[in-house]
Design a protein around this motif. Structure first.
Motif, PDB file in Angstrom:
ATOM      1  N   VAL A   5      44.123  43.758-120.494  1.00 32.56           N
ATOM      2  CA  VAL A   5      43.961  42.371-120.943  1.00 32.56           C
ATOM      3  C   VAL A   5      43.097  41.601-119.943  1.00 32.56           C
ATOM      4  O   VAL A   5      42.164  40.879-120.328  1.00 32.56           O
ATOM      5  CB  VAL A   5      45.330  41.684-121.153  1.00 32.56           C
ATOM      6  CG1 VAL A   5      45.181  40.188-121.345  1.00 32.56           C
ATOM      7  CG2 VAL A   5      46.059  42.312-122.334  1.00 32.56           C
ATOM      8  N   ALA A   6      43.402  41.761-118.659  1.00 29.42           N
ATOM      9  CA  ALA A   6      42.624  41.067-117.617  1.00 29.42           C
ATOM     10  C   ALA A   6      41.158  41.460-117.686  1.00 29.42           C
ATOM     11  O   ALA A   6      40.269  40.593-117.658  1.00 29.42           O
ATOM     12  CB  ALA A   6      43.192  41.383-116.233  1.00 29.42           C
ATOM     13  N   LEU A   7      40.890  42.745-117.790  1.00 29.58           N
ATOM     14  CA  LEU A   7      39.499  43.205-117.818  1.00 29.58           C
ATOM     15  C   LEU A   7      38.783  42.728-119.070  1.00 29.58           C
ATOM     16  O   LEU A   7      37.604  42.360-119.016  1.00 29.58           O
ATOM     17  CB  LEU A   7      39.441  44.726-117.685  1.00 29.58           C
ATOM     18  CG  LEU A   7      39.893  45.246-116.323  1.00 29.58           C
ATOM     19  CD1 LEU A   7      39.946  46.763-116.312  1.00 29.58           C
ATOM     20  CD2 LEU A   7      39.003  44.735-115.213  1.00 29.58           C
ATOM     21  N   LEU A   8      39.473  42.696-120.166  1.00 28.75           N
ATOM     22  CA  LEU A   8      38.889  42.188-121.403  1.00 28.75           C
ATOM     23  C   LEU A   8      38.481  40.723-121.239  1.00 28.75           C
ATOM     24  O   LEU A   8      37.371  40.328-121.594  1.00 28.75           O
ATOM     25  CB  LEU A   8      39.901  42.343-122.539  1.00 28.75           C
ATOM     26  CG  LEU A   8      39.468  41.954-123.929  1.00 28.75           C
ATOM     27  CD1 LEU A   8      38.326  42.832-124.402  1.00 28.75           C
ATOM     28  CD2 LEU A   8      40.633  42.053-124.885  1.00 28.75           C
ATOM     29  N   LEU A   9      39.370  39.913-120.666  1.00 33.86           N
ATOM     30  CA  LEU A   9      39.068  38.490-120.451  1.00 33.86           C
ATOM     31  C   LEU A   9      37.939  38.303-119.440  1.00 33.86           C
ATOM     32  O   LEU A   9      37.070  37.449-119.618  1.00 33.86           O
ATOM     33  CB  LEU A   9      40.320  37.753-119.973  1.00 33.86           C
ATOM     34  CG  LEU A   9      41.488  37.697-120.952  1.00 33.86           C
ATOM     35  CD1 LEU A   9      42.709  37.066-120.293  1.00 33.86           C
ATOM     36  CD2 LEU A   9      41.104  36.967-122.217  1.00 33.86           C
ATOM     37  N   LEU A  10      37.958  39.090-118.382  1.00 31.62           N
ATOM     38  CA  LEU A  10      36.949  38.941-117.331  1.00 31.62           C
ATOM     39  C   LEU A  10      35.578  39.449-117.767  1.00 31.62           C
ATOM     40  O   LEU A  10      34.550  38.886-117.372  1.00 31.62           O
ATOM     41  CB  LEU A  10      37.403  39.666-116.068  1.00 31.62           C
ATOM     42  CG  LEU A  10      38.612  39.016-115.372  1.00 31.62           C
ATOM     43  CD1 LEU A  10      39.204  39.967-114.344  1.00 31.62           C
ATOM     44  CD2 LEU A  10      38.216  37.696-114.744  1.00 31.62           C
ATOM     45  N   LEU A  11      35.547  40.497-118.570  1.00 34.00           N
ATOM     46  CA  LEU A  11      34.263  41.013-119.061  1.00 34.00           C
ATOM     47  C   LEU A  11      33.644  40.083-120.096  1.00 34.00           C
ATOM     48  O   LEU A  11      32.425  39.963-120.183  1.00 34.00           O
ATOM     49  CB  LEU A  11      34.443  42.402-119.681  1.00 34.00           C
ATOM     50  CG  LEU A  11      34.660  43.559-118.717  1.00 34.00           C
ATOM     51  CD1 LEU A  11      35.105  44.804-119.472  1.00 34.00           C
ATOM     52  CD2 LEU A  11      33.399  43.837-117.905  1.00 34.00           C
ATOM     53  N   GLY A  12      34.471  39.421-120.892  1.00 35.69           N
ATOM     54  CA  GLY A  12      33.975  38.657-122.017  1.00 35.69           C
ATOM     55  C   GLY A  12      33.541  37.235-121.726  1.00 35.69           C
ATOM     56  O   GLY A  12      32.898  36.609-122.569  1.00 35.69           O
ATOM     57  N   PHE A  13      33.897  36.747-120.532  1.00 39.35           N
ATOM     58  CA  PHE A  13      33.608  35.340-120.237  1.00 39.35           C
ATOM     59  C   PHE A  13      32.993  35.200-118.850  1.00 39.35           C
ATOM     60  O   PHE A  13      33.259  35.997-117.962  1.00 39.35           O
ATOM     61  CB  PHE A  13      34.886  34.506-120.335  1.00 39.35           C
ATOM     62  CG  PHE A  13      35.479  34.509-121.710  1.00 39.35           C
ATOM     63  CD1 PHE A  13      35.070  33.583-122.659  1.00 39.35           C
ATOM     64  CD2 PHE A  13      36.416  35.464-122.080  1.00 39.35           C
ATOM     65  CE1 PHE A  13      35.595  33.600-123.939  1.00 39.35           C
ATOM     66  CE2 PHE A  13      36.945  35.490-123.356  1.00 39.35           C
ATOM     67  CZ  PHE A  13      36.530  34.556-124.295  1.00 39.35           C
ATOM     68  N   VAL A  14      32.201  34.158-118.683  1.00 37.09           N
ATOM     69  CA  VAL A  14      31.540  33.923-117.399  1.00 37.09           C
ATOM     70  C   VAL A  14      32.557  33.441-116.372  1.00 37.09           C
ATOM     71  O   VAL A  14      33.555  32.801-116.725  1.00 37.09           O
ATOM     72  CB  VAL A  14      30.387  32.895-117.529  1.00 37.09           C
ATOM     73  CG1 VAL A  14      29.286  33.428-118.423  1.00 37.09           C
ATOM     74  CG2 VAL A  14      30.897  31.559-118.033  1.00 37.09           C
ATOM     75  N   PRO A  15      32.319  33.750-115.089  1.00 42.33           N
ATOM     76  CA  PRO A  15      33.219  33.266-114.043  1.00 42.33           C
ATOM     77  C   PRO A  15      33.370  31.746-114.112  1.00 42.33           C
ATOM     78  O   PRO A  15      32.421  31.020-114.368  1.00 42.33           O
ATOM     79  CB  PRO A  15      32.517  33.688-112.748  1.00 42.33           C
ATOM     80  CG  PRO A  15      31.690  34.869-113.146  1.00 42.33           C
ATOM     81  CD  PRO A  15      31.241  34.582-114.551  1.00 42.33           C
ATOM     82  N   GLY A  16      34.582  31.286-113.904  1.00 36.92           N
ATOM     83  CA  GLY A  16      34.853  29.853-113.926  1.00 36.92           C
ATOM     84  C   GLY A  16      35.350  29.347-115.265  1.00 36.92           C
ATOM     85  O   GLY A  16      35.973  28.285-115.332  1.00 36.92           O
ATOM     86  N   ALA A  17      35.068  30.072-116.347  1.00 32.10           N
ATOM     87  CA  ALA A  17      35.584  29.666-117.657  1.00 32.10           C
ATOM     88  C   ALA A  17      37.112  29.737-117.618  1.00 32.10           C
ATOM     89  O   ALA A  17      37.667  30.619-116.960  1.00 32.10           O
ATOM     90  CB  ALA A  17      35.029  30.577-118.755  1.00 32.10           C
ATOM     91  N   PRO A  18      37.805  28.818-118.297  1.00 31.34           N
ATOM     92  CA  PRO A  18      39.275  28.849-118.261  1.00 31.34           C
ATOM     93  C   PRO A  18      39.869  30.203-118.657  1.00 31.34           C
ATOM     94  O   PRO A  18      40.827  30.657-118.052  1.00 31.34           O
ATOM     95  CB  PRO A  18      39.671  27.750-119.253  1.00 31.34           C
ATOM     96  CG  PRO A  18      38.514  26.805-119.239  1.00 31.34           C
ATOM     97  CD  PRO A  18      37.294  27.673-119.042  1.00 31.34           C
ATOM     98  N   VAL A  19      39.281  30.853-119.646  1.00 33.65           N
ATOM     99  CA  VAL A  19      39.791  32.158-120.063  1.00 33.65           C
ATOM    100  C   VAL A  19      39.559  33.192-118.960  1.00 33.65           C
ATOM    101  O   VAL A  19      40.404  34.063-118.727  1.00 33.65           O
ATOM    102  CB  VAL A  19      39.138  32.600-121.398  1.00 33.65           C
ATOM    103  CG1 VAL A  19      39.566  33.988-121.786  1.00 33.65           C
ATOM    104  CG2 VAL A  19      39.490  31.613-122.497  1.00 33.65           C
ATOM    105  N   ALA A  20      38.434  33.092-118.253  1.00 37.09           N
ATOM    106  CA  ALA A  20      38.171  34.004-117.141  1.00 37.09           C
ATOM    107  C   ALA A  20      39.160  33.765-116.005  1.00 37.09           C
ATOM    108  O   ALA A  20      39.607  34.711-115.343  1.00 37.09           O
ATOM    109  CB  ALA A  20      36.734  33.853-116.653  1.00 37.09           C
TER     110      ALA A  20
END
Length: 182
Positions: free
Chosen positions: A134-149
Motif C-alpha cells: 500500500v505504501a509503495l503504491l501511494l508513493l509511486l503514484g503521487f509526487v513527494p509532498g502530496a497528502p496521499v504521498a
C-alpha cells in the motif's frame, strides 16, 4: 511451466517496465507506474492462490516467488529513495531492504539445517507485506509532498516497524539452532 509460475515470471518482467514508466516525463507516468506496481502486487497474491487451489505448487515457484517479490519491492524502494532524496524516506526503505536480505539468508541457512519451517511466513509478515505494498503504491503514484504521498510515507514507517518486529520473531525462533551451528 504452469500459470502460477508464469504470473511470477511476469512480475519479474514488470520490473524494467516499471523503471522505464517511472522515469517518463509525462503527467500520467506516475499513476501508470503505480498501476503496474498494483498489478504486480495482485499477481503476487494470485500466483500463490492459484498454485494452492489448482495444486500446482512447484519447487521452482516456491523459489522464484519470494525472489520476484523482493526484486519488485527493492527496485520500487530504490526509485523512491532517488525521487525523495530524503533521509526520512531512505531510513525505512533501507530497513525493509536490509530485513529482506537477512531473512532470505536466514531461511536459506535454516533450510540447510532442515528447519525451514521455523522461519515460515507469519501473520505479522503478511500484514507487513500488505502495508508495504500500500505504501509503495501511494508513493509511486503521487509526487513527494502530496497528502496521499505523505500517507504513503507514514504507511512505509508502519511497514518498517512490522519489518523489524517480524525479523526479531524469526531470529528468536531460529536462534537456538543458529547458536548450535556456530
Amino acid at each position: 511451466m504452469n500459470i502460477p509460475n508464469l504470473l511470477t515470471l511476469a512480475r519479474i518482467a514488470f520490473i524494467p517496465l516499471l523503471v522505464v514508466i517511472f522515469y517518463l516525463p509525462y503527467g500520467w507516468s506516475l499513476p501508470l507506474a503505480a498501476a503496474l506496481f498494483a498489478l504486480a502486487s495482485i499477481t503476487d497474491w494470485l500466483d500463490g492462490y492459484l498454485a494452492r487451489r489448482w495444486d500446482q505448487a512447484t519447487p521452482f515457484g516456491a523459489f522464484l516467488d519470494p525472489v520476484a517479490d523482493k526484486l519488485m519491492v527493492a527496485v520500487a524502494l530504490a526509485l523512491l529513495i532517488e525521487r525523495y532524496e530524503s533521509l526520512w524516506l531512505t531510513l525505512p526503505a533501507l530497513v525493509i531492504i536490509g530485513r529482506e536480505i537477512v531473512i532470505s539468508a536466514l531461511r536459506e541457512w535454516m533450510a540447510e539445517m532442515g528447519k525451514r519451517g521455523l522461519v515460515a511466513v507469519s501473520w505479522i509478515g503478511k500484514v507487513k507485506t500488505t502495508l508495504q505494498m500500500v505504501a509503495l503504491l501511494l508513493l509511486l503514484g503521487f509526487v513527494p509532498g502530496a497528502p496521499v504521498a505523505q500517507l504513503g510515507v507514514a504507511t512505509l514507517y508502519a511497514a518498517a516497524a512490522l519489518t523489524l518486529w517480524s525479523m526479531a520473531q524469526y531470529l528468536r525462533a531460529a536462534w537456538p539452532h543458529l547458536r548450535r551451528s556456530m
